[in-house]
Structure formats: C-alpha cells, structure tokens
Design a protein around this motif. Sequence first.
Motif: not given
Length: 191
Positions: A113-128
């Motif tokens: 399993a992996g995760i494909g190309w994306h940017r996290d949704k704009p409703q979210f801010g910082l991602v850790a």
Amino acid sequence: MPIQASLFPDAPPSGDHPPGFRYTPDLIDGEEERWLAAGIAALPLKPFEFHGYLANRRVVSFGYRYDYARRAVAAAPDVPSFLLDLRARVAAWAGVAPDDFRQLLINEYAPGAGIGWHRDKPQFGLVAGVSLLSPATLRFRRREADDWRRAAAPLAPRSVYLLAGEARSVWEHSIIEGDALRYSVTFRTLA
Ligand SMILES: O=C(O)CCC(=O)C(=O)O
Ligand SMILES: [Fe+2]
C-alpha cells in the motif's frame, strides 16, 4: 538530488528540500512506538474509499474528517486519550498549541500500500506526520514549465516531519508502496 535525513535535526532546509519541509528522527523511542502501534491496531480502521474504489490502505480520523462527497470537513470522534501525549509532543516540536492540531488522521499501510500524488485539502493548514514500524519514502514533485521538479525524503520509523509553506501548498507528495506494515499518524491544523 534526493533529500537525505539531516545529521543535524532541525537543520534549515537545504536546496534539496522543498521549502517548508522539516524532519527530525527519533521523536519517540522504540518502547513508545510499540505501545502506540498496539493502541492503533485496536482502532476502527476502515479501507480508504475514493469514489467507490477501495485502496489497500486503511484510515481513521479524529477531531475532523474530510468528507469527499461533500468536499468539506466534518466532525469526527474525539482524539483517543492514548494519542494525546504524542499530539502534545508533535505540537511542541512544530511550534503550535496541542489543541491547534484539530485533526488527527491515521493511515495504515499494509505491504503493497502507498498513497498517490496529492496535496492535502486546503481546509487544513500545517501537516505533521509521525511514522511508526517501518521506513518509507516521501516523494515530492512540483510542476515546472512542462516538466516536474522532484525531491524525496526518507522517513525513518519514530521520526516526525512537517509540511508547511511551499512544501505544503505548492508541492505534491506521495508515499511509495512499501513491503512492510507502516502506520502514519498525521496531525493537521485547520486553515
Ligand atoms: O503516510 C504519510 O506519512 C503521508 C500521509 C498523507 O500524505 C496523507 O494522509 O495525506
Ligand atoms: Fe498528504
């Protein structure tokens, strides 16, 4: 050139890092990792479903979840108490208040399993993101003229990374399919 895990935790991003990417190995120790993984294994993880397609990846969200049908965030159950200490630790590392991490998303990557190309949704801010159990490669790409600029960061088990700035909002990221079970615990602020 690929990004290498820095010898100096919190070293400023080099030319190889997407600006806004930060990485520190060994946020937690092996005992904490095993304890967290045991707690996560008992959570109600569900196959990630996207437009009816079931991925070989299971997820569970707390605080908020992203509702793909409504294209909006929706309320999710409270963060389980066994994850609050980790959230506080990641928040201190990221320089935000623990409560600012309003969303917690756990990904379970079975072998393959992996995760494909994306940017996290704009409703979210910082991602850790905290990695547990096995190593992974976080790849980055951004469009440049009619080509892609690329970078990649090895993620060791027990490490933490931050996506802020351009690494968060301009670059896309993905995780290469692995050959061993991995959990990622992702904390997000709301935008
Ligand atoms: O597994 C990871 O560290 C990345 C997860 C991710 O990109 C996401 O859930 O948006
Ligand atoms: Fe992501």
